[in-house]
Design a protein around this motif. Structure first.
Motif, PDB file in Angstrom:
ATOM      1  N   TRP A 111       0.350  -6.737  -8.217  1.00 20.92           N
ATOM      2  CA  TRP A 111      -0.071  -5.285  -7.735  1.00 20.92           C
ATOM      3  C   TRP A 111      -0.309  -5.360  -6.011  1.00 20.92           C
ATOM      4  CZ3 TRP A 111      -4.774  -5.345 -11.415  1.00 20.92           C
ATOM      5  CH2 TRP A 111      -5.692  -6.246 -10.963  1.00 20.92           C
ATOM      6  N   ASP A 112      -0.229  -4.165  -5.688  1.00 20.86           N
ATOM      7  CA  ASP A 112      -0.785  -3.953  -4.264  1.00 20.86           C
ATOM      8  C   ASP A 112      -2.045  -2.806  -4.140  1.00 20.86           C
ATOM      9  OD1 ASP A 112      -0.418  -4.619  -1.558  1.00 20.86           O
ATOM     10  OD2 ASP A 112       1.029  -3.169  -1.197  1.00 20.86           O
ATOM     11  N   ASP A 113      -1.543  -1.840  -3.214  1.00 21.13           N
ATOM     12  CA  ASP A 113      -2.813  -1.139  -2.894  1.00 21.13           C
ATOM     13  C   ASP A 113      -2.886  -0.042  -3.709  1.00 21.13           C
ATOM     14  OD1 ASP A 113      -0.669  -0.297  -1.387  1.00 21.13           O
ATOM     15  OD2 ASP A 113      -1.854   0.112   0.232  1.00 21.13           O
ATOM     16  N   HIS A 114      -1.665   0.748  -4.020  1.00 23.64           N
ATOM     17  CA  HIS A 114      -1.831   2.060  -4.551  1.00 23.64           C
ATOM     18  C   HIS A 114      -2.132   2.067  -6.004  1.00 23.64           C
ATOM     19  CE1 HIS A 114      -0.317   4.003  -1.209  1.00 23.64           C
ATOM     20  NE2 HIS A 114       0.654   3.306  -0.887  1.00 23.64           N
ATOM     21  N   GLU A 115      -2.078   0.724  -6.651  1.00 20.49           N
ATOM     22  CA  GLU A 115      -2.750   1.000  -7.870  1.00 20.49           C
ATOM     23  C   GLU A 115      -4.229   1.256  -7.962  1.00 20.49           C
ATOM     24  OE1 GLU A 115       1.021  -1.908  -8.440  1.00 20.49           O
ATOM     25  OE2 GLU A 115      -0.771  -1.204  -6.774  1.00 20.49           O
ATOM     26  N   VAL A 116      -4.599   1.281  -6.767  1.00 20.48           N
ATOM     27  CA  VAL A 116      -6.148   1.564  -6.657  1.00 20.48           C
ATOM     28  C   VAL A 116      -6.264   2.807  -5.566  1.00 20.48           C
ATOM     29  CG1 VAL A 116      -8.536   0.948  -6.186  1.00 20.48           C
ATOM     30  CG2 VAL A 116      -6.883  -0.631  -7.261  1.00 20.48           C
ATOM     31  N   GLN A 117      -5.824   2.236  -4.205  1.00 27.49           N
ATOM     32  CA  GLN A 117      -6.258   3.290  -3.212  1.00 27.49           C
ATOM     33  C   GLN A 117      -5.560   2.408  -1.995  1.00 27.49           C
ATOM     34  OE1 GLN A 117     -10.012   3.656  -1.356  1.00 27.49           O
ATOM     35  NE2 GLN A 117      -9.675   5.767  -0.502  1.00 27.49           N
ATOM     36  N   ASN A 118      -4.715   3.347  -0.986  1.00 31.24           N
ATOM     37  CA  ASN A 118      -3.962   3.155   0.006  1.00 31.24           C
ATOM     38  C   ASN A 118      -4.962   2.217   0.955  1.00 31.24           C
ATOM     39  OD1 ASN A 118      -1.602   3.267   1.873  1.00 31.24           O
ATOM     40  ND2 ASN A 118      -3.148   4.316   3.143  1.00 31.24           N
ATOM     41  N   ASP A 119      -4.409   1.045   1.235  1.00 35.33           N
ATOM     42  CA  ASP A 119      -5.116  -0.152   2.103  1.00 35.33           C
ATOM     43  C   ASP A 119      -6.243  -0.567   1.762  1.00 35.33           C
ATOM     44  OD1 ASP A 119      -2.715   0.229   3.459  1.00 35.33           O
ATOM     45  OD2 ASP A 119      -3.312   1.311   5.437  1.00 35.33           O
ATOM     46  N   TYR A 120      -6.755  -0.393   0.611  1.00 40.89           N
ATOM     47  CA  TYR A 120      -8.238  -1.085   0.198  1.00 40.89           C
ATOM     48  C   TYR A 120      -8.075  -2.640   0.638  1.00 40.89           C
ATOM     49  CZ  TYR A 120      -7.101  -3.200  -4.375  1.00 40.89           C
ATOM     50  OH  TYR A 120      -6.748  -3.982  -5.381  1.00 40.89           O
TER      51      TYR A 120
END
Length: 522
Positions: free
Chosen positions: A229-238
């Motif tokens: 995964w990267d960030d957008h599965e949660v929030q941008n740039d976390y």
């Protein structure tokens, strides 16, 4: 502001126990609850294959679905008509896990294709196709692996998946940004129909929306997938437990992250044992362990990395001509802090140990973003993007040193995130253009997420000589064909993501000979 869902550890323990117990239920214990509407609108999927096992997934959906545990039957067969059933059983679909089902089928033959399906009440799911991997000591002659990332709903149709299905890969490696948490987009091709994604229910609804796309569902049913995964599965740039930069703030970001991780688990064909192992982590806000290894016989060692969950916060961020997240390395001493990490200490140690094992013709690292240094400023001066590996130079050096010290055979790094195709050499020292090539890198474009041909592509060659190709105008995926002696990678691009009937083409093709980390046109 809405508070994110609170995840209760005791309830998760009960869920894990119920899921594990379902496999041993006798047939008379199956739920007899009537399901009024077809519940398999999210489709079916498979993933996490080994030489003897695979995970089968579905999620029951429907407004008439009762808020109670439901028993789902499953079958795995050698043929599409299910005349030769290999295994069958039942699993619990629990409302606290969004009625998702994760079946870990064990004891299968290696290097074999199978068909599978689910049944609930009087309803049967679409049929999926999956496979096991070759035995670890088998010299497989060929692997066709697709890599893809970044599929923002509002930015276009998922027609790339339709074309990938026709390309018939053995495996799909998805490299992050499966969903986007945003509340909408300017000039949206298709609206999300809801606001910012903050709570467990929000994340579940967004995944269900994405799974309503028929091309995405069909690709999931076509072959097994592997994930990071990267960030957008949660929030941008976390970064780790530090919240990101987009949308409404929340009072307890670790709780929001835990809700997002739970929803990710609920919608991915990953083992149910992943949730069991992570109960303490989810309850404490620490998360899920998703990094791991798969071996395609002696042809390829596939290492999936998590570069988001354990990373240090970004430093020295500023805006300017090239946007937010930019840093001048000469004016940012903390950038070189050796304690800063992208993967976390535990994952770094694990990776070094896996690389040391070797034993395969190709060493494949799947991670979420561009690896090589990328200077955004033409001419004198340097400006780097600090949310990627350029923001963690000490961590990047440690990874390169691990590749070198282990003598990992034929390293190939895959990435996504930047919505552009970048192809280049992994260098021992990115500050020296004459530095040795350690491996090669293919950072893929997006399935739909937009790029705007930014300024940095104008200086892609002169200031970034370790790259041999960069292109931002097309969406699509990469197709990598491995044999013991050669790798060929095709950059597949669709002509217009705003059209459901978008056509496909090959933008470029590259080859790498085993034992020689040098990119050539193919």
């Amino acid at each position: 502001m809405r508070a994110p869902a609170v995840i209760d550890r005791r309830r998760l323990l009960a869920m894990a126990a119920a899921t594990a117990a379902a496999a041993s239920l006798p047939r008379w214990a199956w739920s007899q609850t009537r399901i009024a509407d077809m519940p398999f609108g999210a489709g079916v999927a498979s993933g996490s294959p080994t030489a003897s096992s695979v995970v089968l997934w579905t999620r029951l959906l429907g407004r008439s679905l009762p808020a109670q545990p439901l028993t789902v039957r499953w079958e795995l067969a050698e043929d599409e008509g299910f005349a030769r059933i290999v295994q069958s059983g039942q699993a619990q679909a629990l409302p606290d896990l969004a009625h998702s089902v994760h079946v870990e089928v064990q004891g299968l033959a290696p290097d074999r294709w199978y068909h599978y399906r689910f049944m609930a009440g009087e309803w049967a799911s679409p049929t999926g196709r999956t496979r096991t991997l070759p035995a670890p000591d088998a010299m497989a002659r060929r692997l066709r692996l697709a890599y893809a990332s970044c599929q923002r709903w509002e930015h276009g149709w998922f027609s790339a998946w339709r074309h990938l299905r026709a390309d018939a890969p053995d495996l799909v490696v998805f490299l992050g940004d499966y969903i986007y948490e945003y509340g909408g987009a300017v000039n949206a091709v298709r609206p999300v129909g809801s606001g910012w994604v903050l709570t467990l229910d929000d994340y579940r609804a967004r995944y269900a929306l994405y799974r309503s796309d028929p091309d995405l569902r069909a690709m999931h049913a076509a072959c097994p997938w592997l994930f990071t995964w990267d960030d957008h599965e949660v929030q941008n740039d976390y970064a780790g437990e530090q919240e990101g930069k987009a949308g409404p703030a929340v009072t307890d970001f670790p709780r929001r992250r835990a809700a997002a991780y739970q929803a990710w688990y609920e919608h991915m064909p990953v083992p149910a044992s992943m949730l069991t192992r992570a109960l303490e982590g989810l309850a404490g806000g620490r998360g899920l362990r998703i990094y791991g290894e798969r071996r395609f016989g002696r042809l390829a060692q596939i290492l999936l990395l998590d570069g988001r969950q354990y990373r240090s916060p970004q430093v020295c961020t500023r805006g300017g001509q090239y946007g937010s997240g930019m840093v001048n390395p000469l004016a940012c001493a903390p950038l070189e802090d050796p304690t800063r990490t992208m993967l976390g200490e535990e994952q770094e140690r694990w990776l070094a140990a896996q690389l040391a094992q070797g034993g395969a013709a190709w060493t494949l690292l799947g991670q979420a973003t561009l690896f090589g240094q990328r200077d955004f400023v033409p001419g004198p001066g340097t400006l780097l993007w600090n949310d990627g590996w350029d923001g963690y130079p000490a961590a990047r050096r440690r990874l390169v040193e691990a590749l070198q010290s282990s003598r990992a055979p034929n390293p190939v790094l895959l990435g996504g995130d930047v919505h552009e195709n970048w192809v280049g050499h992994v260098k021992a020292d990115y500050a020296r253009s004459d530095s040795a090539n350690v491996g090669v890198e293919f950072c893929g474009t997006s399935i739909t997420s937009r790029s705007t041909e930014p300024q940095h592509l104008r200086n892609r060659w002169a200031d970034n000589p370790h790259f041999v190709y960069a292109e931002a105008g097309h969406r699509g995926y990469g197709l990598a064909d491995f044999t013991p002696g050669r790798l060929e990678v095709s950059l597949r691009v669709v002509d217009d993501v705003t059209r459901q009937d978008a056509a496909i083409a090959t933008a470029a093709r590259f080859a790498v000979e085993a034992g020689r980390p040098l990119l050539q046109a193919a």
